[in-house]
Motif scaffolding. Sequence first.
Motif, mmCIF file in Angstrom:
data_model
loop_
_atom_site.group_PDB
_atom_site.id
_atom_site.type_symbol
_atom_site.label_atom_id
_atom_site.label_comp_id
_atom_site.label_asym_id
_atom_site.label_seq_id
_atom_site.Cartn_x
_atom_site.Cartn_y
_atom_site.Cartn_z
ATOM 1 N N LEU A 126 5.755 22.403 -3.373
ATOM 2 C CA LEU A 126 5.448 21.041 -2.940
ATOM 3 C C LEU A 126 5.628 20.069 -4.100
ATOM 4 O O LEU A 126 5.034 20.238 -5.167
ATOM 5 C CB LEU A 126 4.013 20.971 -2.420
ATOM 6 N N ILE A 127 6.452 19.044 -3.902
ATOM 7 C CA ILE A 127 6.658 18.042 -4.955
ATOM 8 C C ILE A 127 6.223 16.636 -4.519
ATOM 9 O O ILE A 127 5.937 15.785 -5.359
ATOM 10 C CB ILE A 127 8.127 18.009 -5.434
ATOM 11 N N ILE A 128 6.161 16.368 -3.219
ATOM 12 C CA ILE A 128 5.716 15.069 -2.706
ATOM 13 C C ILE A 128 4.858 15.298 -1.471
ATOM 14 O O ILE A 128 5.238 16.036 -0.565
ATOM 15 C CB ILE A 128 6.912 14.162 -2.320
ATOM 16 N N LYS A 129 3.712 14.646 -1.422
ATOM 17 C CA LYS A 129 2.875 14.630 -0.234
ATOM 18 C C LYS A 129 2.545 13.174 0.051
ATOM 19 O O LYS A 129 1.870 12.521 -0.747
ATOM 20 C CB LYS A 129 1.600 15.447 -0.446
ATOM 21 N N ALA A 130 3.040 12.651 1.171
ATOM 22 C CA ALA A 130 2.946 11.215 1.406
ATOM 23 C C ALA A 130 2.671 10.929 2.876
ATOM 24 O O ALA A 130 2.538 11.843 3.694
ATOM 25 C CB ALA A 130 4.233 10.528 0.947
ATOM 26 N N THR A 131 2.622 9.641 3.189
ATOM 27 C CA THR A 131 2.243 9.216 4.537
ATOM 28 C C THR A 131 3.429 8.554 5.238
ATOM 29 O O THR A 131 4.358 9.221 5.643
ATOM 30 C CB THR A 131 1.029 8.276 4.461
ATOM 31 N N THR A 132 3.387 7.243 5.396
ATOM 32 C CA THR A 132 4.376 6.530 6.201
ATOM 33 C C THR A 132 5.755 6.509 5.553
ATOM 34 O O THR A 132 5.909 6.675 4.339
ATOM 35 C CB THR A 132 3.915 5.082 6.431
ATOM 36 N N GLY B 46 0.818 -1.199 0.000
ATOM 37 C CA GLY B 46 0.000 0.000 0.000
ATOM 38 C C GLY B 46 0.856 1.255 0.000
ATOM 39 O O GLY B 46 1.984 1.252 0.501
ATOM 40 N N TYR B 47 0.327 2.349 -0.543
ATOM 41 C CA TYR B 47 1.059 3.613 -0.536
ATOM 42 C C TYR B 47 1.340 4.022 0.905
ATOM 43 O O TYR B 47 2.376 4.602 1.209
ATOM 44 C CB TYR B 47 0.251 4.695 -1.252
ATOM 45 N N THR B 48 0.420 3.726 1.803
ATOM 46 C CA THR B 48 0.653 3.783 3.240
ATOM 47 C C THR B 48 0.931 2.367 3.711
ATOM 48 O O THR B 48 0.168 1.452 3.425
ATOM 49 C CB THR B 48 -0.577 4.338 3.977
ATOM 50 N N CYS B 49 2.039 2.168 4.417
ATOM 51 C CA CYS B 49 2.361 0.810 4.865
ATOM 52 C C CYS B 49 3.039 0.856 6.234
ATOM 53 O O CYS B 49 4.205 1.222 6.353
ATOM 54 C CB CYS B 49 3.261 0.101 3.856
ATOM 55 N N ILE C 57 -9.250 -9.473 4.263
ATOM 56 C CA ILE C 57 -8.296 -8.687 5.043
ATOM 57 C C ILE C 57 -7.143 -8.159 4.197
ATOM 58 O O ILE C 57 -6.184 -7.613 4.736
ATOM 59 C CB ILE C 57 -7.722 -9.513 6.218
ATOM 60 N N THR C 58 -7.246 -8.319 2.874
ATOM 61 C CA THR C 58 -6.100 -7.976 2.026
ATOM 62 C C THR C 58 -5.740 -6.489 2.100
ATOM 63 O O THR C 58 -4.555 -6.132 2.094
ATOM 64 C CB THR C 58 -6.354 -8.381 0.568
ATOM 65 N N GLN C 59 -6.728 -5.621 2.168
ATOM 66 C CA GLN C 59 -6.440 -4.195 2.250
ATOM 67 C C GLN C 59 -5.768 -3.857 3.581
ATOM 68 O O GLN C 59 -4.833 -3.057 3.636
ATOM 69 C CB GLN C 59 -7.730 -3.375 2.093
ATOM 70 N N TYR C 60 -6.229 -4.470 4.640
ATOM 71 C CA TYR C 60 -5.641 -4.246 5.960
ATOM 72 C C TYR C 60 -4.195 -4.746 5.997
ATOM 73 O O TYR C 60 -3.310 -4.098 6.569
ATOM 74 C CB TYR C 60 -6.489 -4.956 7.013
ATOM 75 N N LEU C 61 -3.942 -5.890 5.369
ATOM 76 C CA LEU C 61 -2.587 -6.414 5.281
ATOM 77 C C LEU C 61 -1.679 -5.468 4.516
ATOM 78 O O LEU C 61 -0.496 -5.310 4.835
ATOM 79 C CB LEU C 61 -2.595 -7.788 4.604
ATOM 80 N N SER C 62 -2.212 -4.842 3.483
ATOM 81 C CA SER C 62 -1.424 -3.965 2.621
ATOM 82 C C SER C 62 -0.997 -2.692 3.315
ATOM 83 O O SER C 62 0.109 -2.179 3.086
ATOM 84 C CB SER C 62 -2.239 -3.618 1.360
ATOM 85 N N THR C 63 -1.849 -2.145 4.178
ATOM 86 C CA THR C 63 -1.566 -0.850 4.792
ATOM 87 C C THR C 63 -1.072 -0.942 6.227
ATOM 88 O O THR C 63 -0.384 -0.027 6.701
ATOM 89 C CB THR C 63 -2.819 0.038 4.787
ATOM 90 N N GLY C 64 -1.404 -2.024 6.948
ATOM 91 C CA GLY C 64 -1.098 -2.057 8.361
ATOM 92 C C GLY C 64 -2.015 -1.131 9.137
ATOM 93 O O GLY C 64 -3.038 -0.668 8.625
#
Length: 484
Positions: free
Chosen positions: A430-436, A241-244, A260-267
């Motif tokens: 701004l060139i990148i806006k991200a999460t984890t 996931g883009y967030t992991c 649960i695949t989406q939950y596995l992908s993001t944590g």
Amino acid sequence: MAWVRRSSLLITLLFQQLRFCVSWREQAPTPPLPILPLPTYSQLKWQQREIIMFLHFGVNTFTDREWGTGQESPAIFNPTGINTTQWATVAADVGISLMILTAKHHDGFCLWPSKYTDHSVINSPWQGGKGDVVQEFVKAATAQGIDVGIYLSPWDRHDPRYGNDLLYNQYYLAQLQELLKKYQNVREIWFDGAKGANAKNMSYYFSDWFSMVKELQSSINIFSDAGPDVRWVGDETGSAGYTCWSIINRTSLSIGSSNITQYLSTGDPKGTDWLPAECDVSIRHGWFWHKSEKPKKLSELLDIYYNSVGRNCVLLLNVPPNTSGLITDVDAQRLTEFRSAIDTIFHQNLAEDCFIKVSSQRGGFGPENMLDSDHLWSYWAPREDDGEKDHWVEIWAKDGSLRFNVIRIQEAIGLGQRIQRHEIYGDGTLIIKATTVGYKRLHRIDGGEVHARVVRIRIRKEEECLLFLLLACILILSGTRSLL
């Protein structure tokens, strides 16, 4: 004499006080407190591997199938040119430190001479029925300094005990003990819930299996949909996931569950268990070798690398041996190209020639720590009470401007995973806006190269920030000097 004694006492007290003051001044500042949960030693070592290798090999190699029926005759397994040393050499040449072999796939055929079934190499013509692929694999890998892992498929389409919970779980545990007693220093063991829609109903005693594994070889990382050491990422495309997050709630996981695949992908940022994700994908379309298939393009493998290793995961790349028992030359060549591309992209740290500014600094944990070779225990940490709205790092070019299209950031995960949101600016744009972030986050800049005199990495202050940063050179994607 009394005066002398009093003077001696005074001098001694002054000396002790002076020594205490000197000692106090020399004490190092303490690190920040960790944020729970934390990884184990084995999990940290696993994370640092970044790319590991899967080897799918068995009767399917000779039948041109992906899933065997369980009715295949052992006589079809005859890899007359098998050379496990070649497997290990190919892996070592591209920096692989762990190889995992399918000791038994869904068809139930065993690559070692199990005493609990005759559906194995014992009844194959290979080496007159006296061969042991697992033993040769372990021996060859160990000789190259490579650790080994084993996949023992829970689903067994051959054994008649499958479908009887008690009898089959006894059989599976017996084979598990057989493998882990005979082959030492196994570093990862793979369990999954894969089975066909028409498979018999079975309850696997996973808790019993996991306990037995840890009893026999306590340093093993156990992989499954629910860990307990490494989790599946939720797909077989090699993409997280883009967030992991490396953290998750194990109580919300069930091995073999499709919802649960989406939950596995993001944590889960509120997770209570450290359970990092592993991204499995094959270098070819299929998991087993097929004459009609070719390896993925280098550009596809690089995309996979950015979407797995570059999103806080380990990449498990399958490289299947052919019917001769060898890794094909085209696959080996593609692996070499893949490793060469990665090494070229990340070979230089442009930040070493820049000025580094930070929002604040906790004593002894300055920005210079972001530029050394220790990627776990050397880090920049800001003060907790710096009064800043957010934490930030600025990289200033000494001469001219920086030209880049990839940025790499890493957290010191030995003290937990903290960063929830971050942004990257070039000269205020701004060139990148991200999460984890996690162990490693790689950003490729959309639209090509960025030219900037100042690059700012802004860490949103949901939690105390604790990270180190690596900025290096990328050549392959743009053909020009750039920032990583």
